[in-house]
Design a protein around this motif. Structure first.
Motif, PDB file in Angstrom:
ATOM      1  N   GLU A  29       0.818  -1.216   0.000  1.00 34.62           N
ATOM      2  CA  GLU A  29       0.000   0.000   0.000  1.00 34.62           C
ATOM      3  C   GLU A  29       0.850   1.264   0.000  1.00 34.62           C
ATOM      4  N   GLY A  30       1.923   1.258  -0.796  1.00 37.03           N
ATOM      5  CA  GLY A  30       2.790   2.421  -0.940  1.00 37.03           C
ATOM      6  C   GLY A  30       3.848   2.580   0.133  1.00 37.03           C
ATOM      7  N   ASN A  31       3.864   1.716   1.120  1.00 39.49           N
ATOM      8  CA  ASN A  31       4.856   1.782   2.199  1.00 39.49           C
ATOM      9  C   ASN A  31       5.835   0.628   2.082  1.00 39.49           C
ATOM     10  N   ARG A  32       7.114   0.925   2.297  1.00 34.27           N
ATOM     11  CA  ARG A  32       8.141  -0.116   2.306  1.00 34.27           C
ATOM     12  C   ARG A  32       8.558  -0.404   3.737  1.00 34.27           C
ATOM     13  N   PHE A  33       8.708  -1.696   4.035  1.00 34.87           N
ATOM     14  CA  PHE A  33       9.166  -2.086   5.362  1.00 34.87           C
ATOM     15  C   PHE A  33       9.868  -3.432   5.280  1.00 34.87           C
ATOM     16  N   SER A  34      10.735  -3.669   6.248  1.00 35.26           N
ATOM     17  CA  SER A  34      11.412  -4.964   6.316  1.00 35.26           C
ATOM     18  C   SER A  34      10.656  -5.853   7.287  1.00 35.26           C
ATOM     19  N   ALA A  35      10.726  -7.154   7.005  1.00 37.47           N
ATOM     20  CA  ALA A  35      10.005  -8.127   7.823  1.00 37.47           C
ATOM     21  C   ALA A  35      10.765  -9.439   7.808  1.00 37.47           C
ATOM     22  N   ARG A  36      10.387 -10.306   8.712  1.00 36.34           N
ATOM     23  CA  ARG A  36      10.964 -11.651   8.796  1.00 36.34           C
ATOM     24  C   ARG A  36       9.908 -12.671   8.412  1.00 36.34           C
ATOM     25  N   ILE A  37      10.325 -13.679   7.666  1.00 37.70           N
ATOM     26  CA  ILE A  37       9.403 -14.727   7.231  1.00 37.70           C
ATOM     27  C   ILE A  37       8.949 -15.539   8.435  1.00 37.70           C
ATOM     28  N   GLN A  38       7.645 -15.748   8.500  1.00 39.24           N
ATOM     29  CA  GLN A  38       7.080 -16.641   9.504  1.00 39.24           C
ATOM     30  C   GLN A  38       6.675 -17.961   8.844  1.00 39.24           C
ATOM     31  N   HIS A  39       6.088 -17.857   7.622  1.00 32.74           N
ATOM     32  CA  HIS A  39       5.644 -19.053   6.906  1.00 32.74           C
ATOM     33  C   HIS A  39       5.481 -18.711   5.426  1.00 32.74           C
ATOM     34  N   VAL A  40       5.941 -19.602   4.554  1.00 33.99           N
ATOM     35  CA  VAL A  40       5.773 -19.441   3.109  1.00 33.99           C
ATOM     36  C   VAL A  40       4.596 -20.307   2.678  1.00 33.99           C
ATOM     37  N   GLY A  41       3.610 -19.678   2.030  1.00 29.74           N
ATOM     38  CA  GLY A  41       2.420 -20.399   1.595  1.00 29.74           C
ATOM     39  C   GLY A  41       2.208 -20.310   0.099  1.00 29.74           C
ATOM     40  N   ASP A  62       4.093 -15.471  20.163  1.00 31.24           N
ATOM     41  CA  ASP A  62       2.863 -14.737  20.449  1.00 31.24           C
ATOM     42  C   ASP A  62       2.619 -13.586  19.474  1.00 31.24           C
ATOM     43  N   VAL A  63       3.579 -13.273  18.639  1.00 31.50           N
ATOM     44  CA  VAL A  63       3.423 -12.186  17.676  1.00 31.50           C
ATOM     45  C   VAL A  63       2.750 -12.752  16.430  1.00 31.50           C
ATOM     46  N   GLU A  64       1.619 -12.181  16.070  1.00 31.43           N
ATOM     47  CA  GLU A  64       0.861 -12.657  14.916  1.00 31.43           C
ATOM     48  C   GLU A  64       1.340 -11.961  13.649  1.00 31.43           C
ATOM     49  N   GLY A  65       1.618 -12.731  12.624  1.00 30.45           N
ATOM     50  CA  GLY A  65       2.100 -12.185  11.367  1.00 30.45           C
ATOM     51  C   GLY A  65       0.970 -11.780  10.439  1.00 30.45           C
ATOM     52  N   VAL A  66       1.346 -11.171   9.326  1.00 30.93           N
ATOM     53  CA  VAL A  66       0.400 -10.799   8.270  1.00 30.93           C
ATOM     54  C   VAL A  66       0.853 -11.462   6.977  1.00 30.93           C
ATOM     55  N   THR A  67      -0.106 -11.812   6.138  1.00 25.09           N
ATOM     56  CA  THR A  67       0.223 -12.446   4.861  1.00 25.09           C
ATOM     57  C   THR A  67       0.304 -11.384   3.779  1.00 25.09           C
ATOM     58  N   VAL A  68       1.409 -11.395   3.034  1.00 25.67           N
ATOM     59  CA  VAL A  68       1.580 -10.475   1.908  1.00 25.67           C
ATOM     60  C   VAL A  68       1.717 -11.301   0.629  1.00 25.67           C
ATOM     61  N   PRO A  69       1.126 -10.825  -0.466  1.00 24.81           N
ATOM     62  CA  PRO A  69       1.260 -11.553  -1.734  1.00 24.81           C
ATOM     63  C   PRO A  69       2.689 -11.465  -2.263  1.00 24.81           C
ATOM     64  N   TYR A  70       3.046 -12.448  -3.075  1.00 25.15           N
ATOM     65  CA  TYR A  70       4.408 -12.512  -3.616  1.00 25.15           C
ATOM     66  C   TYR A  70       4.789 -11.258  -4.409  1.00 25.15           C
ATOM     67  N   ASP A  71       3.836 -10.644  -5.101  1.00 25.60           N
ATOM     68  CA  ASP A  71       4.193  -9.483  -5.939  1.00 25.60           C
ATOM     69  C   ASP A  71       4.541  -8.240  -5.127  1.00 25.60           C
ATOM     70  N   GLU A  72       4.295  -8.249  -3.810  1.00 26.05           N
ATOM     71  CA  GLU A  72       4.663  -7.117  -2.958  1.00 26.05           C
ATOM     72  C   GLU A  72       6.064  -7.261  -2.356  1.00 26.05           C
ATOM     73  N   ILE A  73       6.705  -8.398  -2.595  1.00 27.44           N
ATOM     74  CA  ILE A  73       8.037  -8.642  -2.033  1.00 27.44           C
ATOM     75  C   ILE A  73       9.089  -8.162  -3.027  1.00 27.44           C
ATOM     76  N   LEU A  74       9.947  -7.252  -2.568  1.00 27.69           N
ATOM     77  CA  LEU A  74      10.956  -6.649  -3.433  1.00 27.69           C
ATOM     78  C   LEU A  74      12.321  -7.288  -3.281  1.00 27.69           C
ATOM     79  N   GLU A  75      12.662  -7.715  -2.059  1.00 28.58           N
ATOM     80  CA  GLU A  75      13.991  -8.283  -1.808  1.00 28.58           C
ATOM     81  C   GLU A  75      13.907  -9.416  -0.794  1.00 28.58           C
ATOM     82  N   LEU A  76      14.853 -10.319  -0.931  1.00 36.40           N
ATOM     83  CA  LEU A  76      15.033 -11.419   0.005  1.00 36.40           C
ATOM     84  C   LEU A  76      16.506 -11.479   0.365  1.00 36.40           C
ATOM     85  N   GLU A  77      16.816 -11.549   1.663  1.00 38.65           N
ATOM     86  CA  GLU A  77      18.202 -11.653   2.114  1.00 38.65           C
ATOM     87  C   GLU A  77      18.429 -13.046   2.696  1.00 38.65           C
TER      88      GLU A  77
END
Length: 88
Positions: A29-41, A62-77
């Motif tokens: 939604e126009g915002n860039r942020f870094s995140a850690r993978i919890q689960h690949v679906g 206890d931290v609940e993740g959010v699912t993002v579609p593959y087309d929103e992922i710009l980089e993987l380290e």
């Protein structure tokens, strides 16, 4: 840290092989942020934004993740290599 430029399909293939904890750069939604993978679906990747991790006082798991579609992922380290679909 080295950067390898990849297509969206190549990045998707790399993501399918990832385990929890790998770092991603996401544009949602126009915002860039870094995140850690919890689960690949099948439809996307469940992630925990790094700001959630840093600001959390809860126990691990206890931290609940959010699912993002593959087309929103710009980089993987992975292991010091950044696979990026961003232009130079």
């Amino acid at each position: 840290m080295s950067v390898v430029h990849v297509s969206e399909a190549e990045l998707h293939a790399k993501l399918e092989k990832c385990i929890a904890g790998e770092r991603l750069l996401i544009e949602h939604e126009g915002n860039r942020f870094s995140a850690r993978i919890q689960h690949v679906g099948l439809m996307g990747v469940k992630v925990i934004p790094e700001t959630e991790i840093k600001n959390s006082h809860r126990t691990p798991g206890d931290v609940e993740g959010v699912t993002v579609p593959y087309d929103e992922i710009l980089e993987l380290e992975v292991k010091g290599v950044v696979y990026s679909r961003l232009p130079d």
